[in-house]
Design an enzyme around this catalytic site. Structure first.
Site, PDB file in Angstrom:
ATOM      1  N   VAL A   7       8.626 -16.797  21.079  1.00 60.10           N
ATOM      2  CA  VAL A   7       9.710 -17.221  21.968  1.00 60.10           C
ATOM      3  C   VAL A   7       9.296 -18.432  22.798  1.00 60.10           C
ATOM      4  CG1 VAL A   7      11.154 -16.542  23.932  1.00 60.10           C
ATOM      5  CG2 VAL A   7      10.725 -14.921  22.069  1.00 60.10           C
ATOM      6  N   PHE A 144      17.865 -15.278  22.235  1.00 53.64           N
ATOM      7  CA  PHE A 144      18.526 -14.671  21.071  1.00 53.64           C
ATOM      8  C   PHE A 144      18.023 -15.347  19.802  1.00 53.64           C
ATOM      9  CE2 PHE A 144      21.419 -14.333  24.711  1.00 53.64           C
ATOM     10  CZ  PHE A 144      21.601 -12.964  24.759  1.00 53.64           C
ATOM     11  N   ASN A 200      20.944  -6.215  20.744  1.00 56.05           N
ATOM     12  CA  ASN A 200      20.025  -5.769  19.697  1.00 56.05           C
ATOM     13  C   ASN A 200      20.220  -4.304  19.344  1.00 56.05           C
ATOM     14  OD1 ASN A 200      18.887  -8.242  19.275  1.00 56.05           O
ATOM     15  ND2 ASN A 200      16.996  -7.832  20.372  1.00 56.05           N
ATOM     16  N   ALA A 244      22.659  -2.604   3.312  1.00 61.06           N
ATOM     17  CA  ALA A 244      21.813  -1.412   3.270  1.00 61.06           C
ATOM     18  C   ALA A 244      20.412  -1.762   2.794  1.00 61.06           C
ATOM     19  CB  ALA A 244      22.442  -0.369   2.357  1.00 61.06           C
ATOM     20  N   GLY A 245      19.444  -0.981   3.242  1.00 56.37           N
ATOM     21  CA  GLY A 245      18.066  -1.228   2.846  1.00 56.37           C
ATOM     22  C   GLY A 245      17.154  -0.140   3.344  1.00 56.37           C
ATOM     23  N   CYS A 252      11.608  -7.031  17.941  1.00 52.97           N
ATOM     24  CA  CYS A 252      12.750  -6.928  18.861  1.00 52.97           C
ATOM     25  C   CYS A 252      13.555  -5.643  18.705  1.00 52.97           C
ATOM     26  CB  CYS A 252      13.670  -8.137  18.683  1.00 52.97           C
ATOM     27  SG  CYS A 252      12.967  -9.677  19.313  1.00 52.97           S
TER      28      CYS A 252
END
Length: 427
Positions: A7, A144, A200, A244-245, A252
């Site tokens: 970041v 973000f 998140n 899907a996975g 994060c």
């Protein structure tokens, strides 16, 4: 800019790209030495070009006094990892606040980029006042940035959130972003702090939801790809994060889901939905092992290739990567585990043989598992791979491949929420 991690380094470099003079301060000498030498210590597409283009506007230091000398904005972009209790560890944040020199001139503004619990800003405000730094402003300006697209995310962000105690401080931070065309959300500090956690947590909820739908699809013979497409075309919902996975990972989503759940619990509210989101995600990784057992029986003595180790493509970040859980579960079942990734080279995956190429990883393997959807793996179902494997079995943990084409190429195939047939209506 306090912190030269993902970041801090990306944000500092991008602010320099907007024309600002930036001093990045970190406490790791080796990291600062590498940055001074023009060597980027993290893998982030496009970051090296931004840093090189703005070398005249960027300085890197270990010295806090050099960092704050003449600074108008004191950005805090240090890590806030979860503790064993699930609360955010604010040790690094407080270290920055406490080492700010007492003689800061003019009216610099401490700007919080790190993800912190709601209420942190008010506590920092009290600490600054107690240290005689009442003239120093405070603003919450959450980030973000998604790893792998962080530079572009800074330039083309969906919104800039600015929470402040003083409206003038808020406007100064907004002005700092001149050159970025986007929505500005001006609010109070607690609301700004909660925006990041809520965003998140909601994205994580979508991922766990579609994974639950995928698991139902496997039981009833539906195709989650078609289902997700049909759902995502609803303008009220949209298609994002409905793939899907094997679950989410990274620095994060897991941390922020835990932090928001903990924040709610500490405040007297049991956030049961997020508890379910977390449990679904943890179970989803382990379902890969069950799929392998369904095809291979006992895994003892079997060789399994994990293709992709980083938690997502276009990054080398192994934090909370699903590959870790899958690898150690396979090892616990007695399997021999190999791993391949084009960027990530973890040195802490004990018992996993790291390979330099996909072909090396799958040679004489009983199964290959797509863990990270690297573009290189789209051509996995090749004659070379089929002939190299002891058993041409692919478990596609990211639904990267076309099931029909893979089976026609002579492989056994199992995806996530995919049936043995594919709808003729699918585009």
């Amino acid at each position: 800019m306090f912190g030269a991690g993902y970041v801090g380094l990306v944000t500092g470099a991008c602010f320099a790209d907007l024309g600002h003079d930036v001093v990045v301060r970190d406490i790791l000498p080796e990291r600062i030495e590498r940055l001074r030498a023009g060597d980027v210590p993290i893998y982030e597409p496009g970051l090296d070009e931004v840093l090189a283009r703005n070398r005249d506007r960027l300085r890197f230091t270990l010295d806090v006094h050099e960092a704050v000398d003449g600074a108008e904005f004191l950005y805090v972009a240090v890590g806030t990892p979860p503790t064993y209790s699930g609360d955010a560890d604010l040790t690094a944040v407080w270290a920055v606040v406490d080492e700010l020199p007492a003689g800061l001139g003019n009216r610099p503004i401490v700007v919080m980029k790190s993800t912190v619990p709601v209420g942190t800003g008010e506590r920092i405000r009290e600490r600054l006042d107690a240290r005689g730094l009442a003239h120093v402003g405070y603003v919450s300006n959450p980030e973000f940035l998604a790893e792998g697209t962080a530079v572009e995310d800074f330039r083309k962000t969906d919104r800039i959130v600015v929470g402040a105690f003083d409206p003038e401080d808020a406007e100064r931070v907004v002005e700092l972003h001149r050159g970025i065309e986007t929505e500005i959300v001006r609010t109070d500090v607690p609301s700004a702090e909660l925006v990041k956690l809520a965003a998140n947590a909601f994205l994580s909820t979508r991922i766990s939801f579609i994974n639950e739908i995928a698991n139902v699809c496997e039981l009833v013979g539906a195709d989650v790809v078609d289902v997700a497409r049909g759902v995502g075309l609803d303008h009220r919902l949209g298609p994002h994060f409905l793939r899907a996975g094997i679950g989410f990972g990274g620095s994060c989503f897991p941390k922020d889901v835990t932090a928001l759940k903990q924040l709610a619990g500490n405040s007297g509210y049991p956030f049961l939905l997020l508890q379910a989101v977390w449990e679904v995600n943890e179970l989803q990784k382990r379902r890969v092992v069950s799929k392998l057992q369904r095809h291979l029986g006992t895994l003892r003595g079997k060789t399994v290739a994990l293709l992709g180790l980083a938690f997502k493509p276009s990054t080398d970040d192994m934090r909370e990567a699903p590959s870790r859980v899958i690898a150690y579960r396979l090892l616990a079942e007695g399997a021999d585990v190999r791993g391949w990734d084009p960027v990530a080279r973890p040195d802490d995956l004990a018992g996993v043989e790291l390979c330099d190429s996909v072909l090396d990883a799958v040679r004489d393997a009983d199964a290959a598992v797509i863990v990270t959807e690297w573009p290189e793996l789209r051509s996995l179902a090749s004659p070379e791979v089929r002939e190299a494997m002891a058993r041409p079995l692919i478990v596609d943990g990211r639904n990267l491949l076309d099931p029909v084409q893979v089976r026609e190429a002579g492989f056994e195939y199992e995806g996530i929420g995919r049936p043995n047939h594919v709808s003729e209506l699918q585009p």
